[in-house]
Design a protein around this motif. Structure first.
Motif, PDB file in Angstrom:
ATOM      1  N   ALA A  44      -0.064   3.811   3.578  1.00  0.00           N
ATOM      2  CA  ALA A  44      -0.329   2.749   4.556  1.00  0.00           C
ATOM      3  C   ALA A  44       0.965   2.010   4.905  1.00  0.00           C
ATOM      4  O   ALA A  44       1.222   1.693   6.076  1.00  0.00           O
ATOM      5  CB  ALA A  44      -1.365   1.776   3.984  1.00  0.00           C
ATOM      6  N   HIS A  45       1.786   1.735   3.900  1.00  0.00           N
ATOM      7  CA  HIS A  45       3.058   1.046   4.148  1.00  0.00           C
ATOM      8  C   HIS A  45       3.952   1.884   5.069  1.00  0.00           C
ATOM      9  O   HIS A  45       4.530   1.365   6.033  1.00  0.00           O
ATOM     10  CB  HIS A  45       3.775   0.766   2.828  1.00  0.00           C
ATOM     11  CG  HIS A  45       5.145   0.207   3.014  1.00  0.00           C
ATOM     12  ND1 HIS A  45       5.372  -1.028   3.581  1.00  0.00           N
ATOM     13  CD2 HIS A  45       6.380   0.723   2.755  1.00  0.00           C
ATOM     14  CE1 HIS A  45       6.679  -1.246   3.648  1.00  0.00           C
ATOM     15  NE2 HIS A  45       7.319  -0.190   3.163  1.00  0.00           N
ATOM     16  N   LEU A  46       4.031   3.166   4.789  1.00  0.00           N
ATOM     17  CA  LEU A  46       4.902   4.034   5.599  1.00  0.00           C
ATOM     18  C   LEU A  46       4.380   4.114   7.033  1.00  0.00           C
ATOM     19  O   LEU A  46       5.167   4.158   7.983  1.00  0.00           O
ATOM     20  CB  LEU A  46       5.016   5.422   4.956  1.00  0.00           C
ATOM     21  CG  LEU A  46       5.727   5.421   3.585  1.00  0.00           C
ATOM     22  CD1 LEU A  46       5.660   6.801   2.931  1.00  0.00           C
ATOM     23  CD2 LEU A  46       7.181   4.962   3.706  1.00  0.00           C
ATOM     24  N   THR A  61       9.380   8.011   5.511  1.00  0.00           N
ATOM     25  CA  THR A  61       9.570   8.501   4.136  1.00  0.00           C
ATOM     26  C   THR A  61      10.419   7.552   3.283  1.00  0.00           C
ATOM     27  O   THR A  61      10.656   7.838   2.105  1.00  0.00           O
ATOM     28  CB  THR A  61      10.294   9.874   4.138  1.00  0.00           C
ATOM     29  OG1 THR A  61      11.521   9.753   4.882  1.00  0.00           O
ATOM     30  CG2 THR A  61       9.439  10.961   4.751  1.00  0.00           C
ATOM     31  N   HIS A  62      10.888   6.423   3.838  1.00  0.00           N
ATOM     32  CA  HIS A  62      11.922   5.645   3.141  1.00  0.00           C
ATOM     33  C   HIS A  62      11.530   5.236   1.716  1.00  0.00           C
ATOM     34  O   HIS A  62      12.371   5.173   0.842  1.00  0.00           O
ATOM     35  CB  HIS A  62      12.331   4.409   3.969  1.00  0.00           C
ATOM     36  CG  HIS A  62      11.291   3.344   4.009  1.00  0.00           C
ATOM     37  ND1 HIS A  62      10.199   3.411   4.843  1.00  0.00           N
ATOM     38  CD2 HIS A  62      11.158   2.192   3.294  1.00  0.00           C
ATOM     39  CE1 HIS A  62       9.453   2.342   4.652  1.00  0.00           C
ATOM     40  NE2 HIS A  62      10.005   1.586   3.718  1.00  0.00           N
ATOM     41  N   ASP A  63      10.258   4.955   1.486  1.00  0.00           N
ATOM     42  CA  ASP A  63       9.835   4.498   0.154  1.00  0.00           C
ATOM     43  C   ASP A  63       9.176   5.599  -0.670  1.00  0.00           C
ATOM     44  O   ASP A  63       8.473   5.302  -1.647  1.00  0.00           O
ATOM     45  CB  ASP A  63       8.845   3.326   0.298  1.00  0.00           C
ATOM     46  CG  ASP A  63       9.553   1.976   0.417  1.00  0.00           C
ATOM     47  OD1 ASP A  63      10.738   1.875   0.048  1.00  0.00           O
ATOM     48  OD2 ASP A  63       8.903   1.017   0.875  1.00  0.00           O
ATOM     49  N   ALA A  71      13.162  -2.039  10.635  1.00  0.00           N
ATOM     50  CA  ALA A  71      11.712  -1.798  10.738  1.00  0.00           C
ATOM     51  C   ALA A  71      11.020  -2.176   9.428  1.00  0.00           C
ATOM     52  O   ALA A  71       9.897  -2.694   9.427  1.00  0.00           O
ATOM     53  CB  ALA A  71      11.441  -0.330  11.081  1.00  0.00           C
ATOM     54  N   ASP A  72      11.728  -1.942   8.291  1.00  0.00           N
ATOM     55  CA  ASP A  72      11.164  -2.233   6.974  1.00  0.00           C
ATOM     56  C   ASP A  72      11.075  -3.737   6.709  1.00  0.00           C
ATOM     57  O   ASP A  72      10.477  -4.166   5.726  1.00  0.00           O
ATOM     58  CB  ASP A  72      12.020  -1.532   5.895  1.00  0.00           C
ATOM     59  CG  ASP A  72      11.328  -1.461   4.543  1.00  0.00           C
ATOM     60  OD1 ASP A  72      10.079  -1.466   4.501  1.00  0.00           O
ATOM     61  OD2 ASP A  72      12.045  -1.392   3.524  1.00  0.00           O
ATOM     62  N   LYS A  73      11.691  -4.553   7.543  1.00  0.00           N
ATOM     63  CA  LYS A  73      11.572  -6.011   7.441  1.00  0.00           C
ATOM     64  C   LYS A  73      10.585  -6.543   8.489  1.00  0.00           C
ATOM     65  O   LYS A  73       9.703  -7.337   8.180  1.00  0.00           O
ATOM     66  CB  LYS A  73      12.933  -6.689   7.682  1.00  0.00           C
ATOM     67  CG  LYS A  73      14.009  -6.308   6.686  1.00  0.00           C
ATOM     68  CD  LYS A  73      13.659  -6.794   5.295  1.00  0.00           C
ATOM     69  CE  LYS A  73      14.743  -6.397   4.283  1.00  0.00           C
ATOM     70  NZ  LYS A  73      14.264  -6.515   2.900  1.00  0.00           N
TER      71      LYS A  73
END
Ligand SMILES: [Fe+2]
Length: 190
Positions: A37-39, A73-75, A134-136
């Motif tokens: 969900a986060h991705l 895929t960052h996390d 984007a991750d912020k």
């Protein structure tokens, strides 16, 4: 077989679907639904970010496919460091990049898993900064130092770069509550 909870995280809501190779990897690795969900949330913001930036600044060089794969895929290293899904930590970064490399992802696409937390390092490329941004912004966070670095890549007068970015980021941040609720609705473990 994909767990029903992961399947829901990867398919529910009107967030854009992840690039298929990224979704396939998450299924193969039986990723925690919360991570899926986060991705999705971060990828959706990266999609809008690259779309608007590309239209407003067609002269700017960035690799949309790479940024979107990076956001999606960052996390991924949090599959190995699950505690970092609910508490801060950096162990997932190197682990994520190594995991992607082990699964045959080319280095130029795997790198985002290792770089997304290091936007303040010297000489970070625009593609990497866009994934970090984007991750912020997905959760409405605005980080001046990070935005200044992205602004530096836009060139021209700093105030002009600020206006382009601020306008874009404000409208993206407006969807944060919905994205936060979506992520929170998916369990860390099944
Ligand atoms: Fe993230």
């Amino acid at each position: 077989m994909t767990s029903p909870a992961l399947h829901r995280a990867l398919t529910e809501s009107n967030l854009r679907p992840l690039p298929e190779p990224a979704a396939e990897l998450l299924r193969a690795l039986d990723a925690p639904p919360r991570l899926g969900a986060h991705l999705r949330a971060v990828h959706d913001v990266a999609w809008s970010l690259t779309d608007v930036l590309g239209r407003r600044r067609p002269d700017l060089e960035f690799d949309t496919t790479a940024v979107l794969f990076g956001a999606a895929t960052h996390d991924i290293g949090k599959i190995l460091h699950v505690a970092e899904l609910s508490a801060p930590g950096h162990r997932h970064e190197e682990a994520g990049r190594d995991l992607l490399l082990r699964y045959g992802v080319p280095a130029h696409l795997a790198r985002f898993a290792g770089s997304h937390g290091s936007w303040d390092a010297p000489e970070v490329a625009l593609d990497d900064l866009l994934v970090s941004l984007a991750d912020k912004v997905w959760k409405g966070a605005r980080i001046t130092g990070l935005e200044d670095r992205v602004g530096g890549h836009l060139g021209g007068a700093p105030w002009e770069a600020f206006l382009v970015l601020d306008d874009m980021l404000q409208s993206l941040a407006a969807g944060a509550d919905e994205r936060l609720a979506f992520q929170a609705a998916h369990p860390v473990t099944v």
